[in-house]
Design a protein around this motif. Structure first.
Motif, PDB file in Angstrom:
ATOM      1  N   ILE A  38       0.861  -1.179   0.000  1.00  0.00           N
ATOM      2  CA  ILE A  38       0.000   0.000   0.000  1.00  0.00           C
ATOM      3  C   ILE A  38       0.896   1.227   0.000  1.00  0.00           C
ATOM      4  O   ILE A  38       1.807   1.339   0.824  1.00  0.00           O
ATOM      5  CB  ILE A  38      -0.920   0.016   1.244  1.00  0.00           C
ATOM      6  CG1 ILE A  38      -1.778  -1.243   1.285  1.00  0.00           C
ATOM      7  CG2 ILE A  38      -1.785   1.284   1.253  1.00  0.00           C
ATOM      8  CD1 ILE A  38      -2.519  -1.446   2.599  1.00  0.00           C
ATOM      9  N   ASP A  39       0.625   2.154  -0.919  1.00  0.00           N
ATOM     10  CA  ASP A  39       1.426   3.373  -1.014  1.00  0.00           C
ATOM     11  C   ASP A  39       0.545   4.472  -1.593  1.00  0.00           C
ATOM     12  O   ASP A  39      -0.450   4.186  -2.268  1.00  0.00           O
ATOM     13  CB  ASP A  39       2.637   3.137  -1.915  1.00  0.00           C
ATOM     14  CG  ASP A  39       3.752   4.143  -1.696  1.00  0.00           C
ATOM     15  OD1 ASP A  39       4.736   3.774  -1.025  1.00  0.00           O
ATOM     16  OD2 ASP A  39       3.637   5.286  -2.182  1.00  0.00           O
ATOM     17  N   ASP A  40       0.926   5.718  -1.354  1.00  0.00           N
ATOM     18  CA  ASP A  40       0.147   6.831  -1.890  1.00  0.00           C
ATOM     19  C   ASP A  40       0.701   7.370  -3.212  1.00  0.00           C
ATOM     20  O   ASP A  40       0.177   8.346  -3.742  1.00  0.00           O
ATOM     21  CB  ASP A  40       0.024   7.951  -0.860  1.00  0.00           C
ATOM     22  CG  ASP A  40       1.362   8.559  -0.464  1.00  0.00           C
ATOM     23  OD1 ASP A  40       2.420   7.958  -0.761  1.00  0.00           O
ATOM     24  OD2 ASP A  40       1.341   9.630   0.159  1.00  0.00           O
ATOM     25  N   LEU A  41       1.703   6.717  -3.752  1.00  0.00           N
ATOM     26  CA  LEU A  41       2.239   7.101  -5.061  1.00  0.00           C
ATOM     27  C   LEU A  41       2.031   5.969  -6.065  1.00  0.00           C
ATOM     28  O   LEU A  41       2.487   4.841  -5.860  1.00  0.00           O
ATOM     29  CB  LEU A  41       3.729   7.437  -4.966  1.00  0.00           C
ATOM     30  CG  LEU A  41       4.076   8.670  -4.120  1.00  0.00           C
ATOM     31  CD1 LEU A  41       5.590   8.850  -4.037  1.00  0.00           C
ATOM     32  CD2 LEU A  41       3.414   9.915  -4.688  1.00  0.00           C
ATOM     33  N   ALA A  42       1.354   6.297  -7.155  1.00  0.00           N
ATOM     34  CA  ALA A  42       0.997   5.293  -8.157  1.00  0.00           C
ATOM     35  C   ALA A  42       2.218   4.568  -8.715  1.00  0.00           C
ATOM     36  O   ALA A  42       2.174   3.360  -8.953  1.00  0.00           O
ATOM     37  CB  ALA A  42       0.196   5.942  -9.285  1.00  0.00           C
ATOM     38  N   GLN A  43       3.323   5.283  -8.930  1.00  0.00           N
ATOM     39  CA  GLN A  43       4.505   4.638  -9.512  1.00  0.00           C
ATOM     40  C   GLN A  43       5.081   3.577  -8.582  1.00  0.00           C
ATOM     41  O   GLN A  43       5.603   2.559  -9.036  1.00  0.00           O
ATOM     42  CB  GLN A  43       5.561   5.670  -9.883  1.00  0.00           C
ATOM     43  CG  GLN A  43       6.109   6.449  -8.691  1.00  0.00           C
ATOM     44  CD  GLN A  43       6.752   7.755  -9.077  1.00  0.00           C
ATOM     45  OE1 GLN A  43       6.277   8.449  -9.962  1.00  0.00           O
ATOM     46  NE2 GLN A  43       7.830   8.106  -8.402  1.00  0.00           N
ATOM     47  N   ASN A  44       4.981   3.777  -7.269  1.00  0.00           N
ATOM     48  CA  ASN A  44       5.473   2.780  -6.322  1.00  0.00           C
ATOM     49  C   ASN A  44       4.588   1.539  -6.333  1.00  0.00           C
ATOM     50  O   ASN A  44       5.080   0.407  -6.291  1.00  0.00           O
ATOM     51  CB  ASN A  44       5.551   3.363  -4.914  1.00  0.00           C
ATOM     52  CG  ASN A  44       6.547   4.491  -4.810  1.00  0.00           C
ATOM     53  OD1 ASN A  44       7.437   4.631  -5.639  1.00  0.00           O
ATOM     54  ND2 ASN A  44       6.393   5.314  -3.795  1.00  0.00           N
ATOM     55  N   VAL A  45       3.280   1.749  -6.393  1.00  0.00           N
ATOM     56  CA  VAL A  45       2.339   0.623  -6.455  1.00  0.00           C
ATOM     57  C   VAL A  45       2.535  -0.143  -7.763  1.00  0.00           C
ATOM     58  O   VAL A  45       2.570  -1.378  -7.774  1.00  0.00           O
ATOM     59  CB  VAL A  45       0.875   1.109  -6.313  1.00  0.00           C
ATOM     60  CG1 VAL A  45      -0.104  -0.032  -6.517  1.00  0.00           C
ATOM     61  CG2 VAL A  45       0.661   1.774  -4.954  1.00  0.00           C
ATOM     62  N   ALA A  46       2.723   0.574  -8.856  1.00  0.00           N
ATOM     63  CA  ALA A  46       2.918  -0.071 -10.165  1.00  0.00           C
ATOM     64  C   ALA A  46       4.168  -0.948 -10.173  1.00  0.00           C
ATOM     65  O   ALA A  46       4.154  -2.056 -10.721  1.00  0.00           O
ATOM     66  CB  ALA A  46       2.995   0.980 -11.268  1.00  0.00           C
ATOM     67  N   THR A  47       5.242  -0.480  -9.558  1.00  0.00           N
ATOM     68  CA  THR A  47       6.465  -1.283  -9.508  1.00  0.00           C
ATOM     69  C   THR A  47       6.237  -2.550  -8.695  1.00  0.00           C
ATOM     70  O   THR A  47       6.650  -3.643  -9.102  1.00  0.00           O
ATOM     71  CB  THR A  47       7.645  -0.482  -8.928  1.00  0.00           C
ATOM     72  OG1 THR A  47       7.844   0.681  -9.725  1.00  0.00           O
ATOM     73  CG2 THR A  47       8.928  -1.310  -8.929  1.00  0.00           C
ATOM     74  N   ALA A  48       5.567  -2.425  -7.552  1.00  0.00           N
ATOM     75  CA  ALA A  48       5.259  -3.605  -6.731  1.00  0.00           C
ATOM     76  C   ALA A  48       4.410  -4.594  -7.533  1.00  0.00           C
ATOM     77  O   ALA A  48       4.685  -5.805  -7.538  1.00  0.00           O
ATOM     78  CB  ALA A  48       4.549  -3.191  -5.451  1.00  0.00           C
ATOM     79  N   GLN A  49       3.407  -4.090  -8.221  1.00  0.00           N
ATOM     80  CA  GLN A  49       2.535  -4.964  -9.019  1.00  0.00           C
ATOM     81  C   GLN A  49       3.300  -5.621 -10.161  1.00  0.00           C
ATOM     82  O   GLN A  49       3.041  -6.778 -10.492  1.00  0.00           O
ATOM     83  CB  GLN A  49       1.342  -4.171  -9.548  1.00  0.00           C
ATOM     84  CG  GLN A  49       0.371  -3.785  -8.452  1.00  0.00           C
ATOM     85  CD  GLN A  49      -0.717  -2.844  -8.927  1.00  0.00           C
ATOM     86  OE1 GLN A  49      -0.479  -1.965  -9.768  1.00  0.00           O
ATOM     87  NE2 GLN A  49      -1.917  -3.013  -8.384  1.00  0.00           N
TER      88      GLN A  49
END
Length: 76
Positions: A38-49
């Motif tokens: 869980i993160d508030d920055l889309a780019q961080n979530v996208a990398t995890a995904q």
């Protein structure tokens, strides 16, 4: 459940650099498809995904809880 903390200093990388996610996987023996990020920055979530982790973009507490409940199939 939280098993610990990873710092950028220890990992020698910062989000969204994939190296910090790889470091986390190795350090905690993470199973990507059983990991929720869980993160508030889309780019961080996208990398995890992109590494196979489940990801939630945090916008509001109620929305994040709702998304967690959907992923976990039960109330949080």
């Amino acid at each position: 459940r939280t098993d610990g903390v990873i710092t950028s200093f220890a990992a020698k990388a910062m989000k969204p650099d994939p190296a910090i996610y790889a470091y986390s996987e190795a350090h905690f023996a993470i199973v990507p498809n059983r990991t929720l990020f869980i993160d508030d920055l889309a780019q961080n979530v996208a990398t995890a995904q992109s590494r196979g982790w489940k990801g939630i973009l945090h916008q509001t507490v109620s929305k994040t809880i709702s998304e967690m409940e959907q992923l976990l199939n039960h109330s949080v």
